[in-house]
Design an enzyme around this catalytic site. Structure first.
Site, PDB file in Angstrom:
ATOM      1  N   ASN A  41       0.834  -1.198   0.000  1.00 47.72           N
ATOM      2  CA  ASN A  41       0.000   0.000   0.000  1.00 47.72           C
ATOM      3  C   ASN A  41       0.874   1.255   0.000  1.00 47.72           C
ATOM      4  O   ASN A  41       1.966   1.284   0.591  1.00 47.72           O
ATOM      5  CB  ASN A  41      -1.030   0.002   1.139  1.00 47.72           C
ATOM      6  CG  ASN A  41      -0.438  -0.197   2.513  1.00 47.72           C
ATOM      7  OD1 ASN A  41       0.601  -0.831   2.666  1.00 47.72           O
ATOM      8  ND2 ASN A  41      -1.097   0.340   3.514  1.00 47.72           N
ATOM      9  N   GLU A  43       0.220   5.228   0.670  1.00 50.51           N
ATOM     10  CA  GLU A  43      -0.742   6.257   1.099  1.00 50.51           C
ATOM     11  C   GLU A  43      -0.305   7.635   0.592  1.00 50.51           C
ATOM     12  O   GLU A  43       0.784   7.801   0.026  1.00 50.51           O
ATOM     13  CB  GLU A  43      -0.887   6.206   2.619  1.00 50.51           C
ATOM     14  CG  GLU A  43      -1.452   4.862   3.063  1.00 50.51           C
ATOM     15  CD  GLU A  43      -1.706   4.770   4.557  1.00 50.51           C
ATOM     16  OE1 GLU A  43      -1.240   5.643   5.321  1.00 50.51           O
ATOM     17  OE2 GLU A  43      -2.385   3.796   4.952  1.00 50.51           O
ATOM     18  N   CYS A  52      -4.067   0.528  -2.513  1.00 49.41           N
ATOM     19  CA  CYS A  52      -3.943  -0.711  -1.748  1.00 49.41           C
ATOM     20  C   CYS A  52      -2.833  -1.587  -2.320  1.00 49.41           C
ATOM     21  O   CYS A  52      -2.473  -1.485  -3.507  1.00 49.41           O
ATOM     22  CB  CYS A  52      -5.255  -1.490  -1.793  1.00 49.41           C
ATOM     23  SG  CYS A  52      -6.544  -0.819  -0.727  1.00 49.41           S
ATOM     24  N   GLU A  54      -2.956  -4.687  -3.069  1.00 50.34           N
ATOM     25  CA  GLU A  54      -3.435  -5.570  -4.136  1.00 50.34           C
ATOM     26  C   GLU A  54      -3.399  -4.850  -5.485  1.00 50.34           C
ATOM     27  O   GLU A  54      -3.071  -5.452  -6.515  1.00 50.34           O
ATOM     28  CB  GLU A  54      -4.873  -6.027  -3.842  1.00 50.34           C
ATOM     29  CG  GLU A  54      -5.015  -6.868  -2.576  1.00 50.34           C
ATOM     30  CD  GLU A  54      -5.246  -6.060  -1.317  1.00 50.34           C
ATOM     31  OE1 GLU A  54      -4.802  -4.891  -1.243  1.00 50.34           O
ATOM     32  OE2 GLU A  54      -5.870  -6.590  -0.395  1.00 50.34           O
ATOM     33  N   CYS A  85      -9.999  -5.441   1.264  1.00 50.20           N
ATOM     34  CA  CYS A  85     -11.146  -4.530   1.300  1.00 50.20           C
ATOM     35  C   CYS A  85     -12.097  -4.879   0.150  1.00 50.20           C
ATOM     36  O   CYS A  85     -11.750  -5.621  -0.780  1.00 50.20           O
ATOM     37  CB  CYS A  85     -10.690  -3.076   1.201  1.00 50.20           C
ATOM     38  SG  CYS A  85     -10.131  -2.561  -0.437  1.00 50.20           S
ATOM     39  N   CYS A  88     -10.839  -4.130  -3.344  1.00 53.65           N
ATOM     40  CA  CYS A  88      -9.788  -5.052  -3.818  1.00 53.65           C
ATOM     41  C   CYS A  88     -10.360  -6.426  -4.136  1.00 53.65           C
ATOM     42  O   CYS A  88      -9.815  -7.129  -4.993  1.00 53.65           O
ATOM     43  CB  CYS A  88      -8.658  -5.134  -2.805  1.00 53.65           C
ATOM     44  SG  CYS A  88      -7.616  -3.654  -2.882  1.00 53.65           S
TER      45      CYS A  88
END
Ligand code: THU
Length: 134
Positions: A41, A43, A52, A54, A85, A88
């Site tokens: 990830n 940010e 993310c 993924e 999530c 994802c």
């Protein structure tokens, strides 16, 4: 199980850029040729722009010429198996081979949850829905 794939997800997790949530995630995909692609990830101070793990792994797979994956491993903070999530789950559904599975783990535990990918997104919306478009 795929210990090599899980180890790749654990390793790339350490590269995560997560100064805001402090929740580091690593993801690894095993493509149709057996190659591993990883992502973490990333940010951003503009929070919604964060990506993310993924998404990063999928981008790496596609950039390397991979088409689909046999398995995905995801590792998050703590001991709990890191569930992907909702967004994802949809991203992963697009690229999973039939029979693909997900390996979920936490950084501080050896406990692993393994599930068929299709179980993560029941009644999924996918490419098959779009053939009806007029
Ligand atoms: N995160 C992922 O990388 N993958 C998921 O499936 C769950 C959430 C990241 C996004 C954000 O940087 C942090 O975890 C906290 O939500």
């Amino acid at each position: 199980m795929d210990p090599e794939l899980l180890a790749a997800a654990r390793a790339v997790r350490r590269s995560a850029y997560a100064p805001y949530s402090r929740f580091k995630v690593g993801a690894a995909l095993r493509d149709e040729r057996g190659r591993i692609h990883v992502g973490c990830n990333v940010e951003n101070a503009a929070y919604p722009l964060g990506t993310c793990a993924e998404a990063g792994a999928i981008a790496a797979m596609i950039a390397a010429g991979g088409k689909r994956f046999q398995a995905v491993a995801i590792v998050g903070n703590g001991a709990a198996a890191c569930a992907p999530c909702g967004g994802c789950r949809q991203r992963l559904y697009e690229f999973g081979l039939p029979g693909a599975f997900a390996i979920l783990a936490g950084a501080s535990s050896r406990r692993v949850v393994s599930r068929p990918l299709v179980e993560l997104l029941p009644l999924a919306f996918g490419p098959h829905n779009l053939v009806e478009a007029s």
